[in-house]
Design an enzyme around this catalytic site. Sequence first.
Site, PDB file in Angstrom:
ATOM      1  N   PHE A  58       0.812  -1.214   0.000  1.00 20.65           N
ATOM      2  CA  PHE A  58       0.000   0.000   0.000  1.00 20.65           C
ATOM      3  C   PHE A  58       0.850   1.271   0.000  1.00 20.65           C
ATOM      4  O   PHE A  58       0.433   2.304  -0.525  1.00 20.65           O
ATOM      5  CB  PHE A  58      -0.915  -0.036   1.228  1.00 20.65           C
ATOM      6  CG  PHE A  58      -1.732   1.198   1.464  1.00 20.65           C
ATOM      7  CD1 PHE A  58      -2.765   1.536   0.602  1.00 20.65           C
ATOM      8  CD2 PHE A  58      -1.496   2.022   2.556  1.00 20.65           C
ATOM      9  CE1 PHE A  58      -3.533   2.666   0.816  1.00 20.65           C
ATOM     10  CE2 PHE A  58      -2.255   3.145   2.781  1.00 20.65           C
ATOM     11  CZ  PHE A  58      -3.280   3.472   1.913  1.00 20.65           C
ATOM     12  N   TYR A  59       2.045   1.217   0.583  1.00 17.28           N
ATOM     13  CA  TYR A  59       2.876   2.420   0.712  1.00 17.28           C
ATOM     14  C   TYR A  59       3.245   2.964  -0.668  1.00 17.28           C
ATOM     15  O   TYR A  59       3.842   2.267  -1.486  1.00 17.28           O
ATOM     16  CB  TYR A  59       4.147   2.136   1.508  1.00 17.28           C
ATOM     17  CG  TYR A  59       3.919   1.688   2.939  1.00 17.28           C
ATOM     18  CD1 TYR A  59       2.706   1.888   3.581  1.00 17.28           C
ATOM     19  CD2 TYR A  59       4.939   1.066   3.660  1.00 17.28           C
ATOM     20  CE1 TYR A  59       2.500   1.479   4.886  1.00 17.28           C
ATOM     21  CE2 TYR A  59       4.748   0.657   4.967  1.00 17.28           C
ATOM     22  CZ  TYR A  59       3.524   0.857   5.579  1.00 17.28           C
ATOM     23  OH  TYR A  59       3.329   0.446   6.872  1.00 17.28           O
ATOM     24  N   SER A  60       2.870   4.202  -0.911  1.00 16.34           N
ATOM     25  CA  SER A  60       3.102   4.864  -2.208  1.00 16.34           C
ATOM     26  C   SER A  60       2.564   4.033  -3.364  1.00 16.34           C
ATOM     27  O   SER A  60       3.115   4.043  -4.476  1.00 16.34           O
ATOM     28  CB  SER A  60       4.597   5.157  -2.415  1.00 16.34           C
ATOM     29  OG  SER A  60       5.046   6.170  -1.543  1.00 16.34           O
ATOM     30  N   SER A  61       1.494   3.283  -3.101  1.00 15.89           N
ATOM     31  CA  SER A  61       0.835   2.457  -4.124  1.00 15.89           C
ATOM     32  C   SER A  61       1.823   1.547  -4.846  1.00 15.89           C
ATOM     33  O   SER A  61       1.799   1.402  -6.073  1.00 15.89           O
ATOM     34  CB  SER A  61       0.111   3.354  -5.142  1.00 15.89           C
ATOM     35  OG  SER A  61      -0.870   4.142  -4.502  1.00 15.89           O
ATOM     36  N   GLY A  62       2.713   0.927  -4.072  1.00 22.61           N
ATOM     37  CA  GLY A  62       3.680  -0.009  -4.631  1.00 22.61           C
ATOM     38  C   GLY A  62       5.046   0.585  -4.857  1.00 22.61           C
ATOM     39  O   GLY A  62       6.055  -0.147  -4.895  1.00 22.61           O
TER      40      GLY A  62
END
Length: 347
Positions: A58-62
């Site tokens: 989820f962090y920075s959308s991958g």
Amino acid sequence: MQYIHLGQSGLKVSRLCLGTMNMGSKQWKPWIFDEAQSEPLIRHALEQGINFIDLADFYSSGAGEEVVGRVVSRIANRDELVLTTKVGYPIGGGLNNQGHSRKHIMDSIDASLRRLGTDYVDIYMLHYFDVNTPVEETWAAMDAIVRSGKARYVGVSTMYTWQLAKILWCCERNGFVKPINMQLQLNCAYREEEREMIPFCRDQGLGVSVFSPLARGLLSCDFNSVRNKTDFFTQEMYADGASLDVAHSVSRVAALRGVTPAQVAQSWVLHHPGVDCMLVGADSVAQIDTAVAALETELSADELYELERNYTPCDVINDYTAGKRIAREPRPAQGIFIDELNARKIA
């Protein structure tokens, strides 16, 4: 650096774990570090003996996994590190791009491994408890991932104690691999996990790793930082009067000690009897050094009393209470009591 076995597993990890939510793409959040900014932090953490790195798809959308994966491949020996990533929150498009269905879990582990540039993660974790998917389906998928070699262990994060009990019951009943770690939120301003979750984890042999030891930046006592001004979660979780009172106590203890408030707040977490590891989300190498120093910072009885005296019970912080939590401050009167209060003021 201090090292421990995580829970009752044979996995040995540093007591400090490098959190990477702040690494990836500034398009996700304004306070995120790009790859060039992230590399010195990762390098310094490894130099300080940290072998434990926490990520999430989820962090920075991958992009977070991509950044950390590239940096690690350049500067470290993969097999000497313990990499963990999490699954559950939305990433990408489509109706099945989130949650803990077998489809999403199986798709997500492969995508995470591609982004990280590795054949396996050491711990694959549920980011929360998905109430919309049968626990048997979720855990059968997690078990299959371990058996396939794509993850060495599995873990969980941020849920009610009864939900963790349900997972363990499911594992016991079906012969599934059990989680070795619970990642939860704990700090001077939020201690609700002391009531049930931490004692339950100790009883069941799960390791306990703590995130947000600084209450999402509040206990650094830099009230004008970009993070404290722009992070929605800080406002939603820690904008109440009791949390601010705790922050001021942290500041007072730090001032008498001659150290930073962050070192005091992190020391409180690291010396908590129920805590194995603490995540460090650092914006500078100095902040990593502060966390290392906190390992050796023993707080006195008077200091502990000052840090803890303002704490009052509050609603649990998790996905199910988001937007519904009641701040720890008096609430306005309702109904007939409004007139009663107004009459008392007039009298």
